[in-house]
Motif scaffolding. Sequence first.
Motif, mmCIF file in Angstrom:
data_model
loop_
_atom_site.group_PDB
_atom_site.id
_atom_site.type_symbol
_atom_site.label_atom_id
_atom_site.label_comp_id
_atom_site.label_asym_id
_atom_site.label_seq_id
_atom_site.Cartn_x
_atom_site.Cartn_y
_atom_site.Cartn_z
ATOM 1 N N ALA A 307 0.809 -1.218 0.000
ATOM 2 C CA ALA A 307 0.000 0.000 0.000
ATOM 3 C C ALA A 307 0.840 1.264 0.000
ATOM 4 C CB ALA A 307 -0.926 -0.002 1.220
ATOM 5 N N GLY A 308 2.165 1.114 -0.011
ATOM 6 C CA GLY A 308 3.033 2.285 -0.004
ATOM 7 C C GLY A 308 3.283 2.861 1.374
ATOM 8 N N ASP A 309 2.934 2.132 2.429
ATOM 9 C CA ASP A 309 3.149 2.604 3.803
ATOM 10 C C ASP A 309 4.453 2.019 4.342
ATOM 11 O OD1 ASP A 309 0.682 3.883 3.654
ATOM 12 O OD2 ASP A 309 -0.383 2.138 4.409
ATOM 13 N N TYR A 310 5.564 2.487 3.821
ATOM 14 C CA TYR A 310 6.853 1.842 4.070
ATOM 15 C C TYR A 310 7.331 2.023 5.510
ATOM 16 C CZ TYR A 310 6.498 1.954 -0.963
ATOM 17 O OH TYR A 310 6.045 1.816 -2.237
ATOM 18 N N GLN A 311 7.112 3.202 6.084
ATOM 19 C CA GLN A 311 7.545 3.404 7.460
ATOM 20 C C GLN A 311 6.757 2.517 8.415
ATOM 21 O OE1 GLN A 311 10.270 5.252 8.522
ATOM 22 N NE2 GLN A 311 9.828 4.082 10.382
ATOM 23 N N ASP A 312 5.473 2.322 8.139
ATOM 24 C CA ASP A 312 4.669 1.424 8.977
ATOM 25 C C ASP A 312 5.215 -0.001 8.904
ATOM 26 O OD1 ASP A 312 2.978 3.464 9.745
ATOM 27 O OD2 ASP A 312 1.537 3.084 8.162
ATOM 28 N N ALA A 313 5.677 -0.404 7.728
ATOM 29 C CA ALA A 313 6.275 -1.737 7.587
ATOM 30 C C ALA A 313 7.544 -1.855 8.408
ATOM 31 C CB ALA A 313 6.567 -2.025 6.109
ATOM 32 N N VAL A 314 8.372 -0.815 8.368
ATOM 33 C CA VAL A 314 9.590 -0.805 9.183
ATOM 34 C C VAL A 314 9.232 -0.903 10.659
ATOM 35 C CG1 VAL A 314 11.546 0.610 9.940
ATOM 36 C CG2 VAL A 314 10.961 0.476 7.506
ATOM 37 N N ASP A 315 8.240 -0.136 11.073
ATOM 38 C CA ASP A 315 7.893 -0.068 12.497
ATOM 39 C C ASP A 315 7.426 -1.416 13.026
ATOM 40 O OD1 ASP A 315 8.551 2.596 12.478
ATOM 41 O OD2 ASP A 315 6.480 3.316 12.332
ATOM 42 N N ILE A 316 6.558 -2.115 12.273
ATOM 43 C CA ILE A 316 6.004 -3.347 12.839
ATOM 44 C C ILE A 316 7.045 -4.461 12.857
ATOM 45 C CG2 ILE A 316 5.000 -4.297 10.700
ATOM 46 C CD1 ILE A 316 2.538 -4.996 12.651
ATOM 47 N N LEU A 317 7.891 -4.542 11.835
ATOM 48 C CA LEU A 317 8.920 -5.585 11.852
ATOM 49 C C LEU A 317 10.036 -5.257 12.837
ATOM 50 C CD1 LEU A 317 9.323 -6.858 8.186
ATOM 51 C CD2 LEU A 317 8.852 -8.229 10.220
ATOM 52 N N SER A 318 10.263 -3.990 13.084
ATOM 53 C CA SER A 318 11.275 -3.602 14.070
ATOM 54 C C SER A 318 10.793 -3.845 15.490
ATOM 55 C CB SER A 318 11.646 -2.125 13.890
ATOM 56 O OG SER A 318 12.215 -1.893 12.621
ATOM 57 N N SER A 319 9.487 -4.049 15.654
ATOM 58 C CA SER A 319 8.940 -4.246 17.004
ATOM 59 C C SER A 319 9.056 -5.685 17.478
ATOM 60 C CB SER A 319 7.458 -3.835 17.024
ATOM 61 O OG SER A 319 6.647 -4.774 16.320
ATOM 62 N N VAL A 320 9.494 -6.603 16.592
ATOM 63 C CA VAL A 320 9.624 -8.012 16.983
ATOM 64 C C VAL A 320 11.070 -8.443 16.803
ATOM 65 C CG1 VAL A 320 7.232 -8.531 16.342
ATOM 66 C CG2 VAL A 320 9.053 -8.853 14.655
ATOM 67 N N ARG A 321 11.424 -9.512 17.493
ATOM 68 C CA ARG A 321 12.775 -10.054 17.363
ATOM 69 C C ARG A 321 12.771 -11.094 16.246
ATOM 70 N NH1 ARG A 321 15.484 -14.487 18.755
ATOM 71 N NH2 ARG A 321 17.732 -14.325 19.197
ATOM 72 N N ILE A 322 13.538 -10.827 15.189
ATOM 73 C CA ILE A 322 13.595 -11.741 14.046
ATOM 74 C C ILE A 322 14.798 -12.666 14.211
ATOM 75 C CG2 ILE A 322 13.722 -11.928 11.544
ATOM 76 C CD1 ILE A 322 12.748 -9.035 11.370
ATOM 77 N N PRO A 323 14.599 -13.964 14.342
ATOM 78 C CA PRO A 323 15.749 -14.881 14.435
ATOM 79 C C PRO A 323 16.650 -14.763 13.209
ATOM 80 C CG PRO A 323 13.690 -16.003 14.993
ATOM 81 C CD PRO A 323 13.315 -14.673 14.433
ATOM 82 N N LEU A 324 17.919 -15.005 13.395
ATOM 83 C CA LEU A 324 18.879 -14.860 12.303
ATOM 84 C C LEU A 324 18.529 -15.737 11.097
ATOM 85 C CD1 LEU A 324 22.298 -14.666 14.190
ATOM 86 C CD2 LEU A 324 21.113 -12.826 12.989
ATOM 87 N N ASP A 325 17.955 -16.910 11.354
ATOM 88 C CA ASP A 325 17.709 -17.844 10.257
ATOM 89 C C ASP A 325 16.314 -17.696 9.642
ATOM 90 O OD1 ASP A 325 16.320 -18.764 12.431
ATOM 91 O OD2 ASP A 325 16.982 -20.845 12.263
ATOM 92 N N GLU A 326 15.590 -16.668 10.010
ATOM 93 C CA GLU A 326 14.274 -16.414 9.409
ATOM 94 C C GLU A 326 14.459 -15.450 8.238
ATOM 95 O OE1 GLU A 326 11.187 -17.498 9.972
ATOM 96 O OE2 GLU A 326 11.686 -18.862 11.602
ATOM 97 N N ALA A 327 14.718 -15.978 7.068
ATOM 98 C CA ALA A 327 15.124 -15.154 5.930
ATOM 99 C C ALA A 327 14.020 -14.218 5.428
ATOM 100 C CB ALA A 327 15.602 -16.049 4.791
ATOM 101 N N TRP A 328 12.798 -14.728 5.348
ATOM 102 C CA TRP A 328 11.740 -13.936 4.731
ATOM 103 C C TRP A 328 11.474 -12.630 5.486
ATOM 104 C CZ3 TRP A 328 6.617 -16.574 2.687
ATOM 105 C CH2 TRP A 328 6.039 -15.743 1.723
ATOM 106 N N PRO A 329 11.323 -12.654 6.810
ATOM 107 C CA PRO A 329 11.137 -11.380 7.519
ATOM 108 C C PRO A 329 12.309 -10.424 7.319
ATOM 109 C CG PRO A 329 10.535 -13.218 8.930
ATOM 110 C CD PRO A 329 11.188 -13.809 7.730
ATOM 111 N N HIS A 330 13.541 -10.955 7.277
ATOM 112 C CA HIS A 330 14.694 -10.085 7.030
ATOM 113 C C HIS A 330 14.590 -9.439 5.655
ATOM 114 C CE1 HIS A 330 17.016 -10.879 10.614
ATOM 115 N NE2 HIS A 330 16.936 -12.192 10.440
ATOM 116 N N GLU A 331 14.153 -10.218 4.667
ATOM 117 C CA GLU A 331 14.044 -9.670 3.314
ATOM 118 C C GLU A 331 12.971 -8.583 3.244
ATOM 119 O OE1 GLU A 331 11.761 -9.443 -0.110
ATOM 120 O OE2 GLU A 331 11.797 -11.618 0.212
ATOM 121 N N VAL A 332 11.816 -8.811 3.880
ATOM 122 C CA VAL A 332 10.749 -7.816 3.869
ATOM 123 C C VAL A 332 11.184 -6.561 4.617
ATOM 124 C CG1 VAL A 332 8.381 -7.324 4.616
ATOM 125 C CG2 VAL A 332 8.934 -9.544 3.598
ATOM 126 N N LEU A 333 11.852 -6.722 5.760
ATOM 127 C CA LEU A 333 12.342 -5.561 6.495
ATOM 128 C C LEU A 333 13.383 -4.810 5.673
ATOM 129 C CD1 LEU A 333 12.474 -3.748 8.948
ATOM 130 C CD2 LEU A 333 13.968 -5.424 10.064
#
Length: 775
Positions: A307-333
């Motif tokens: 939807a073009g809400d890029y900062q909102d995407a950064v905010d929600i993924l930055s609010s959780v701890r992404i394990p090192l081996d979880e590639a997809w969340p790292h790619e989206v972030l």
Amino acid sequence: MTTTLSTPATALPATAAHDLTGKRRIAFASYVDENYLPGFLVLLRSLALSNPSVCEDFVVLYDDLRPGSIAKIHALHPRIVLRRVNAEHYDSYKKGDQDNYLVRKAYFILDVFRIREYDTIITLDTDMVVLGDLGELLKLREGLAAVPQFFYGQHKLNSGLLVIQREYLSDEFCAKLDATGRSGDYELDKHDQGILNAVLNGDFVRLDARYNFVKRRLSGDLPVPEDTAILHFTGRHKPWQGGESGYTQAEDRWREFQMSDAEFHAAYLNSSGGLHHDLLVHYGTPHVRRTGNVEYARKVAAAHIAAGDYQDAVDILSSVRIPLDEAWPHEVLGHALMSVSRYEEAKAQLLLATAAPNRAATAYARLAQMAWVHGDNAEALTYATAGLAVDPTHRSSRLWAQRAASVPAQELGAPEDQLAHVAFYMDRQGNAGDKLLPETVRLGFGADTTSRRWHSVHAHRLFDKAALERVNARRGLVIGGGGLFIPDTMPNGNSAWQWNVPDEHLRAIDVPIMVYAVGFNAFDGQSYRAGRFRESLRLLVEKSAFFGLRNHGSIAKVRAMLPPHLQDKVRFQPCPTTVSRQLVPGWTDPSYREDTVLLNAAYDRAGLRFGHDYGHFLAEMAKAVRAIGAHTEVRCVAHSLDDEKIAFDLRREHGISLPVIPMYDFDNDEIRDLYAKTRLVIGMRGHAGMIPFGVGTPIVSLISHPKMAYFLADIERPEWGVSVHDKNLGAVLTERAIDILDHHAATVADVHERQQSLWKVTEANAADIRAILGA
């Protein structure tokens, strides 16, 4: 056809985008009170879970809901529209039991006919539960539709579900309801349903019983049929009040949706198929906050990005701890961080994502894109090659490899003799209109469009100090060549529009800036949510010596974002493609035209273009193609690869085969020549209208974007457009196309006259620009 075109007004009244595109506005509606609130909350959950890709406004008619109840409703739907009923209005109706409060409230749903904001309204009783796909109801365009009553035959409807079209949302129809209600000339014990049946007298569109499957059909504890779309708990006994003996299986289906918020949010996020952005964000955000679940955070972030809400995407993924081996969340972030120009952080996330084979190619392509944005072609090629090594078929990696490997033409002129030119320079096999634009913009400044006179600055590359120094060494800076005021083609956090320019570098430009024929290209349903865009836009207008937009619709949009003292700097400069006959050196009009009509359809952001109406559009286009084809050969012209879809779909769905012209492979002269030598162009892309018009060819625009209507308003020919949502699209398009073909010479002359007015504006602006440049 010889009407004189006056100079267009300097401002347009604010017009809603859907009024320009004809896009249907659809809503659901229910009357809700405290007694039926438990049923309505289940109804909302069932609608979302059974139709996860559907999110329209939901109008809640009410008279006595408490604040806490309203909060519960809002929590279950992001697009609730509260509308208080005029309860006293119905006191004048004759009723079977005037003093029974339930009888009094039974009439309040009739307030739905007093709503004027929508084209289609679907009413649902609060004792219903949605079990299946409602897509067919959303596509309905005719009449007032309902399911016939189970016990009374086909003549009478059950008012628990109504699909109401605009012609019934009128004062005239409300007057009929009022007259019948006040006269008492209806079945008094049937309340609102009795009035509707008396007024309609059987004149309604019959729907299949599965859309309003009444509980009584299941007496004796029969199972609910698998194809039931809506189950209706008619009668006195409601599931939330304890239910009724003999309907256990039916009530079990209702109780499937009697769940906590946590259970409901998780169920929606795990739904199969496409999830609607608004629902995904509305349910996913609190669920991520509650659980910290990384996979749900990724889904919500991806919805924000779409939807073009890029900062909102950064905010929600930055609010959780992404394990090192979880590639997809790292790619989206990484994607989100890149889109807000936090490049170093994005690079770290994307490098983590390359460790997983299933995400590596996409991650490498984004790394290549970032390197290219920073002007490092060698690094971009390295990353793109790595992406292709993982997946040789990966299209994005291949495109970035091609772009990184391309060698820019050597500049021939001296810097002091050149103008710098910020534009979107289209790749090979890219959109034909965008390919033609930069050269045509340059023609507005003189016949020489080569690097002898021009220094190219790709809008999507970071405008850093080195780029600033190169621009300041030129005579001036021209910005134009593409719908640059759009938030999502190549997002960045520096400007939030297509030119990736930080404010500090924009301020430091010390040569004249000329914004030339740029368009405000937001779709109906798309918006600029970031204050960053407004700040960058304001600075650009302040710095510009000339600020010209390509249509008055764009002017109105941009002026609304500026303080009063800057608004008058925004002026009209038609897209130079609309005056190509005047600009192209040595142009001569064609001595003959092929007996063809060229058809173009666009599919980027298809949901915003078509809404629920693509099937209708395709069927209507099939009618038009057959009818026009009986007079003249119709061919499909594809500005981009995706534009070929209409040829595939017409053949698959309607047995129509069209020749396809791959205009994305054409050079600029070939594009102009093809459009000049046909008799008519029917186009959905902006430049499938403006380019043929500019070379003197008649057009009919298929309007799915406001900019099409803006252009036709500027040339005072709105009849040269028809909405893709028009109920009678096929007939209207055929009539207008045949009329143009039958009066072709007169229409060509009219095109030339319309164009002459645009040329006068262009010439006057050119004189002002020459004065700015001292030339």
